[in-house]
Design a protein around this motif. Structure first.
Motif, short mmCIF file in Angstrom:
data_model
loop_
_atom_site.label_atom_id
_atom_site.label_comp_id
_atom_site.label_asym_id
_atom_site.label_seq_id
_atom_site.Cartn_x
_atom_site.Cartn_y
_atom_site.Cartn_z
N ALA A 150 -26.62 23.01 -6.73
CA ALA A 150 -27.25 21.94 -5.95
C ALA A 150 -28.08 21.03 -6.85
O ALA A 150 -28.48 21.40 -7.95
N ALA A 151 -28.32 19.83 -6.36
CA ALA A 151 -29.23 18.88 -7.02
C ALA A 151 -30.30 18.50 -5.99
O ALA A 151 -30.35 17.38 -5.50
N ARG A 152 -31.14 19.48 -5.65
CA ARG A 152 -32.15 19.28 -4.62
C ARG A 152 -33.49 19.84 -5.08
O ARG A 152 -33.55 20.79 -5.88
N ARG A 153 -34.56 19.30 -4.55
CA ARG A 153 -35.88 19.82 -4.85
C ARG A 153 -36.03 21.21 -4.22
O ARG A 153 -35.44 21.49 -3.17
N PRO A 154 -36.83 22.09 -4.84
CA PRO A 154 -37.01 23.43 -4.28
C PRO A 154 -37.44 23.41 -2.81
O PRO A 154 -36.99 24.24 -2.01
N SER A 155 -38.32 22.47 -2.43
CA SER A 155 -38.78 22.42 -1.03
C SER A 155 -37.63 22.07 -0.10
O SER A 155 -37.54 22.60 1.03
N ASP A 156 -36.71 21.20 -0.54
CA ASP A 156 -35.55 20.85 0.28
C ASP A 156 -34.58 22.02 0.38
O ASP A 156 -33.98 22.26 1.43
N VAL A 157 -34.42 22.74 -0.73
CA VAL A 157 -33.57 23.93 -0.71
C VAL A 157 -34.13 24.96 0.26
O VAL A 157 -33.40 25.55 1.07
N ASP A 158 -35.44 25.20 0.19
CA ASP A 158 -36.06 26.18 1.09
C ASP A 158 -35.88 25.78 2.55
O ASP A 158 -35.66 26.63 3.42
N ALA A 159 -35.97 24.49 2.84
CA ALA A 159 -35.77 24.02 4.21
C ALA A 159 -34.33 24.30 4.65
O ALA A 159 -34.08 24.71 5.80
N ALA A 160 -33.37 24.08 3.75
CA ALA A 160 -31.97 24.35 4.08
C ALA A 160 -31.74 25.84 4.29
O ALA A 160 -30.99 26.25 5.20
N LEU A 161 -32.37 26.67 3.47
CA LEU A 161 -32.23 28.12 3.63
C LEU A 161 -32.83 28.58 4.95
O LEU A 161 -32.28 29.47 5.63
N THR A 162 -33.95 28.00 5.33
CA THR A 162 -34.56 28.34 6.61
C THR A 162 -33.64 27.94 7.75
O THR A 162 -33.47 28.70 8.72
N TRP A 163 -33.03 26.78 7.64
CA TRP A 163 -32.07 26.34 8.67
C TRP A 163 -30.89 27.30 8.77
O TRP A 163 -30.51 27.72 9.87
N LEU A 164 -30.33 27.70 7.63
CA LEU A 164 -29.23 28.66 7.66
C LEU A 164 -29.67 29.97 8.32
O LEU A 164 -28.89 30.60 9.05
N GLY A 165 -30.93 30.35 8.09
CA GLY A 165 -31.44 31.59 8.67
C GLY A 165 -31.56 31.55 10.18
O GLY A 165 -31.62 32.61 10.83
N THR A 166 -31.58 30.35 10.77
CA THR A 166 -31.65 30.26 12.24
C THR A 166 -30.28 30.37 12.90
O THR A 166 -30.20 30.56 14.12
N MET A 167 -29.22 30.26 12.12
CA MET A 167 -27.88 30.20 12.70
C MET A 167 -27.46 31.48 13.44
O MET A 167 -26.84 31.40 14.50
N PRO A 168 -27.79 32.68 12.94
CA PRO A 168 -27.39 33.88 13.68
C PRO A 168 -28.02 33.97 15.07
O PRO A 168 -27.46 34.63 15.96
N ALA A 169 -29.17 33.34 15.27
CA ALA A 169 -29.79 33.34 16.60
C ALA A 169 -29.33 32.13 17.41
O ALA A 169 -28.94 32.26 18.59
N ASP A 170 -29.35 30.95 16.81
CA ASP A 170 -29.04 29.73 17.54
C ASP A 170 -27.55 29.54 17.78
O ASP A 170 -27.14 28.88 18.75
N CYS A 171 -26.72 30.09 16.89
CA CYS A 171 -25.27 29.90 16.98
C CYS A 171 -24.54 31.23 16.84
O CYS A 171 -23.51 31.32 16.17
N ALA A 172 -25.07 32.26 17.47
CA ALA A 172 -24.49 33.59 17.35
C ALA A 172 -23.03 33.60 17.78
O ALA A 172 -22.18 34.26 17.17
N ARG A 173 -22.71 32.85 18.85
CA ARG A 173 -21.33 32.77 19.32
C ARG A 173 -21.17 31.46 20.08
O ARG A 173 -21.96 31.15 20.96
N PHE A 174 -20.15 30.70 19.71
CA PHE A 174 -19.89 29.44 20.40
C PHE A 174 -18.41 29.09 20.31
O PHE A 174 -17.66 29.68 19.52
N THR A 175 -18.01 28.14 21.10
CA THR A 175 -16.61 27.70 21.14
C THR A 175 -16.48 26.35 20.45
O THR A 175 -17.32 25.47 20.59
#
Length: 270
Positions: A150-175
């Motif tokens: 990646a070519a991103r600042r650490p704070s932006d990377v951490d925000a993206a990692l936090t977003w990915l971490g919400t996916m198992p709850a927010d998008c556990a199963r969808f069509t």
């Protein structure tokens, strides 16, 4: 789209080549504290002892006229994985797998989950295009691994990692629905990763569908994103059927060690 029935994929003869390549990579880490425990099995948790990454000294300063927060082009290229790192049967890719367009290029009414589908398709897991990237193919299992720096600042990377971490709850199963009208059952689960780097997030995404000629398809994607100090990488390891997890574990460990080594060499040269 080339269709394969679930369970019809050939199996890999073993994980020995990957393990051997990983142990060989320990030459990168002699100055980083060694490679004491490099397990390649899918770990039950992410708390087993694994290599730690040396952090830059807080007092280190950039040399005049340089920006040490950004890897040079040569450093970024050197930090990429190669087929040699993973060992046989991995080879340089011959192009994007057909399932990328056939199954990942899809839309969903679950609005919060559309960005995940888009990121998987476009390889923007860290919410921005990669600086450098490489693709590797496993012809034995039909899997494809796509790895990016990646070519991103650490704070932006951490925000993206936090977003990915919400996916198992927010998008556990969808069509979702593909461009050709196939209806897909998408499931997202968290997945443990080796404890390397400063922050990490792993997912396992499965996409199941049935083709017009009644063939069941199951796309499995291992997803990993890791920040190592000021740098970060992300990868997907996917294929039709069950994707062997040993390559994902090895890629995460080797990738983190290599990024740290590239940084260390850069500090020595300045």
């Amino acid at each position: 789209m080339t269709a394969r029935a679930r369970g019809a994929l050939p199996t890999r003869s073993g994980a020995i080549p990957v393990r051997g390549a990983l142990l060989a990579s320990c030459a990168l880490t002699l100055a980083l504290g060694g490679c004491a425990t490099l397990g390649l099995e899918h770990p039950p948790t992410a708390r087993q002892p694994l290599p730690t990454i040396e952090k830059p000294p807080p007092s280190s300063k950039s040399a005049p006229g340089t920006d040490k927060a950004l890897l040079t082009d040569a450093q970024a290229q050197n930090a990429l994985l190669t087929e040699t790192d993973l060992g046989a049967p991995w080879t340089a890719t011959h192009g994007a797998a057909t399932w990328r367009d056939g199954m990942l290029k899809a839309t969903t009414d679950a609005g919060q989950c559309q960005p995940l589908l888009d990121a998987l398709y476009a390889d923007t897991l860290l919410r921005a295009p990669a600086r450098v990237a490489v693709g590797l193919d496993d012809p034995d299992s039909g899997a494809q691994l796509r790895y990016q720096i990646a070519a991103r600042r650490p704070s932006d990377v951490d925000a993206a990692l936090t977003w990915l971490g919400t996916m198992p709850a927010d998008c556990a199963r969808f069509t979702a629905r593909t461009q050709t009208g196939l209806v897909e059952d998408v499931r997202v689960n968290s997945a443990p990763l080796p404890e390397v780097g400063d922050k990490r997030q792993g997912l396992r995404v499965t996409v199941a569908t049935t083709t017009d000629d009644d063939q069941d398809l199951l796309l499995t994607l291992d997803v990993a994103a890791v920040r190592v100090g000021q740098d970060a990488f992300a990868l997907t390891n996917g294929g039709l059927g069950d994707v062997p997890n040993d390559a994902t574990q090895a890629a995460v460990q080797i990738g983190a060690l290599r990024l740290a080594d590239v940084r260390k060499q850069g500090r020595v040269q300045v």
